[in-house]
Design a protein around this motif. Sequence first.
Motif, PDB file in Angstrom:
ATOM      1  N   UNK A 231       0.828  -1.205   0.000  1.00  0.00           N
ATOM      2  CA  UNK A 231       0.000   0.000   0.000  1.00  0.00           C
ATOM      3  C   UNK A 231       0.862   1.253   0.000  1.00  0.00           C
ATOM      4  N   UNK A 232       1.990   1.177   0.672  1.00  0.00           N
ATOM      5  CA  UNK A 232       2.892   2.342   0.762  1.00  0.00           C
ATOM      6  C   UNK A 232       3.603   2.647  -0.556  1.00  0.00           C
ATOM      7  N   UNK A 233       3.508   1.726  -1.521  1.00  0.00           N
ATOM      8  CA  UNK A 233       4.128   1.966  -2.834  1.00  0.00           C
ATOM      9  C   UNK A 233       3.298   2.931  -3.694  1.00  0.00           C
ATOM     10  N   UNK A 234       2.055   3.142  -3.286  1.00  0.00           N
ATOM     11  CA  UNK A 234       1.162   4.000  -4.060  1.00  0.00           C
ATOM     12  C   UNK A 234       1.319   5.457  -3.648  1.00  0.00           C
ATOM     13  N   UNK A 235       1.439   6.344  -4.618  1.00  0.00           N
ATOM     14  CA  UNK A 235       1.555   7.781  -4.351  1.00  0.00           C
ATOM     15  C   UNK A 235       0.524   8.489  -5.221  1.00  0.00           C
ATOM     16  N   UNK A 236      -0.681   8.662  -4.663  1.00  0.00           N
ATOM     17  CA  UNK A 236      -1.753   9.282  -5.426  1.00  0.00           C
ATOM     18  C   UNK A 236      -1.486  10.758  -5.688  1.00  0.00           C
ATOM     19  N   UNK A 237      -0.747  11.407  -4.787  1.00  0.00           N
ATOM     20  CA  UNK A 237      -0.439  12.829  -4.965  1.00  0.00           C
ATOM     21  C   UNK A 237       0.380  13.051  -6.237  1.00  0.00           C
ATOM     22  N   UNK A 238       1.350  12.159  -6.451  1.00  0.00           N
ATOM     23  CA  UNK A 238       2.207  12.277  -7.639  1.00  0.00           C
ATOM     24  C   UNK A 238       1.767  11.350  -8.778  1.00  0.00           C
ATOM     25  N   UNK A 239       0.672  10.614  -8.527  1.00  0.00           N
ATOM     26  CA  UNK A 239       0.092   9.720  -9.529  1.00  0.00           C
ATOM     27  C   UNK A 239       1.106   8.693 -10.045  1.00  0.00           C
TER      28      UNK A 239
ATOM     29  N   UNK B 273      -8.667   5.377 -10.119  1.00  0.00           N
ATOM     30  CA  UNK B 273     -10.049   5.181  -9.670  1.00  0.00           C
ATOM     31  C   UNK B 273     -10.301   3.734  -9.269  1.00  0.00           C
ATOM     32  N   UNK B 274      -9.777   2.790 -10.063  1.00  0.00           N
ATOM     33  CA  UNK B 274      -9.925   1.365  -9.742  1.00  0.00           C
ATOM     34  C   UNK B 274      -9.201   1.024  -8.449  1.00  0.00           C
ATOM     35  N   UNK B 275      -8.036   1.628  -8.254  1.00  0.00           N
ATOM     36  CA  UNK B 275      -7.263   1.411  -7.020  1.00  0.00           C
ATOM     37  C   UNK B 275      -8.054   1.870  -5.798  1.00  0.00           C
ATOM     38  N   UNK B 276      -8.639   3.052  -5.901  1.00  0.00           N
ATOM     39  CA  UNK B 276      -9.371   3.614  -4.762  1.00  0.00           C
ATOM     40  C   UNK B 276     -10.599   2.772  -4.426  1.00  0.00           C
ATOM     41  N   UNK B 277     -11.291   2.276  -5.452  1.00  0.00           N
ATOM     42  CA  UNK B 277     -12.462   1.418  -5.222  1.00  0.00           C
ATOM     43  C   UNK B 277     -12.045   0.114  -4.541  1.00  0.00           C
ATOM     44  N   UNK B 278     -10.962  -0.455  -5.035  1.00  0.00           N
ATOM     45  CA  UNK B 278     -10.480  -1.716  -4.463  1.00  0.00           C
ATOM     46  C   UNK B 278     -10.010  -1.524  -3.026  1.00  0.00           C
ATOM     47  N   UNK B 279      -9.252  -0.459  -2.780  1.00  0.00           N
ATOM     48  CA  UNK B 279      -8.716  -0.214  -1.432  1.00  0.00           C
ATOM     49  C   UNK B 279      -9.849   0.024  -0.432  1.00  0.00           C
ATOM     50  N   UNK B 280     -10.900   0.689  -0.899  1.00  0.00           N
ATOM     51  CA  UNK B 280     -12.058   0.944  -0.022  1.00  0.00           C
ATOM     52  C   UNK B 280     -12.659  -0.377   0.464  1.00  0.00           C
ATOM     53  N   UNK B 281     -12.798  -1.352  -0.431  1.00  0.00           N
ATOM     54  CA  UNK B 281     -13.346  -2.663  -0.059  1.00  0.00           C
ATOM     55  C   UNK B 281     -12.304  -3.460   0.724  1.00  0.00           C
ATOM     56  N   UNK B 282     -11.049  -3.336   0.326  1.00  0.00           N
ATOM     57  CA  UNK B 282      -9.961  -4.046   1.021  1.00  0.00           C
ATOM     58  C   UNK B 282      -9.879  -3.619   2.481  1.00  0.00           C
ATOM     59  N   UNK B 283     -10.112  -2.335   2.759  1.00  0.00           N
ATOM     60  CA  UNK B 283     -10.020  -1.812   4.127  1.00  0.00           C
ATOM     61  C   UNK B 283     -11.074  -2.379   5.060  1.00  0.00           C
TER      62      UNK B 283
END
Length: 295
Positions: free
Chosen positions: A155-163, A185-195
Amino acid sequence: MPIHSFLNYLALEKKYSQHTITAYLKDLNSFQEFCNNEFDKQRIIEANYAQIRSWIVALVNANISNRTINRKISSLKSFYKFLQKTKEIDSNPLAKHKALKVPKQVQVPFSEKEIRNAINLLDEEVDFESLRNRLIIELFYTTGMRRSELINLKLTNLDFANETVKVLGKRNKERYIPLLKPVQNSLKKYIEVRNEMNTNETYLFLTKKGKKIYNTLVYRVINNYFSSVSSKVKKSPHILRHSFATHLLNEGADLNSVKELLGHSSLASTQVYTHSSMGKLKEIYNQAHPRSKKN
């Protein structure tokens, strides 16, 4: 019997499937049968390299493919390594053997339509596994990362600020790959369910039981979905990586840029993908070159 001891050893190692062990047995029995006929029932444990070469020549003369012959010899070599380890022989007669040359297989990438159709199969699904599987396909195709790199994403490999996403490649070499908006967008949807899962795992991709995903699961995801939309023989994560590179080059991407995105250490590795782009290159060439307009 040395062969049975060897097969028991493979079974105890737990990294060999029953199918693989059966293949080893078939190859060893094949050589033993050859020794029975050609060398007066000599045991394969006593065979020398000249006798093994005779078997290879017989296989070639029987029109067995070099790829299959190499597999048979690999089985025999592993058997002799085991005999060395158990001190039943002093040296491996195949220690210096070089595999027969095999033609490189041209890997056919998926078309853009096939990839789009595979993703569309998951459009209406919103459960955890469907969101995960869609994201796996999208990440392979839009980043070109390797299967091992995707499995080890955190999860820490993702940097949405810098895309971007940070990928740990071969020899622990880090690289950053841009993330397209639809993939974010797909990442955010998946992470929401993953959480919503009760897990302490730091890896991005998980099984439905909250554990880190594994090689065969990823392969199965790609093979299952693309079997519904493609008639190509090979349907694997690497073909998606291949498609990523080929489609970028088809659209005029710089070879050096594709090299960096793929995490290759040299251009020679990336140039493999230019073969699939040659058709597009010829099309552009014929349309653009002044001589092509003359009869």
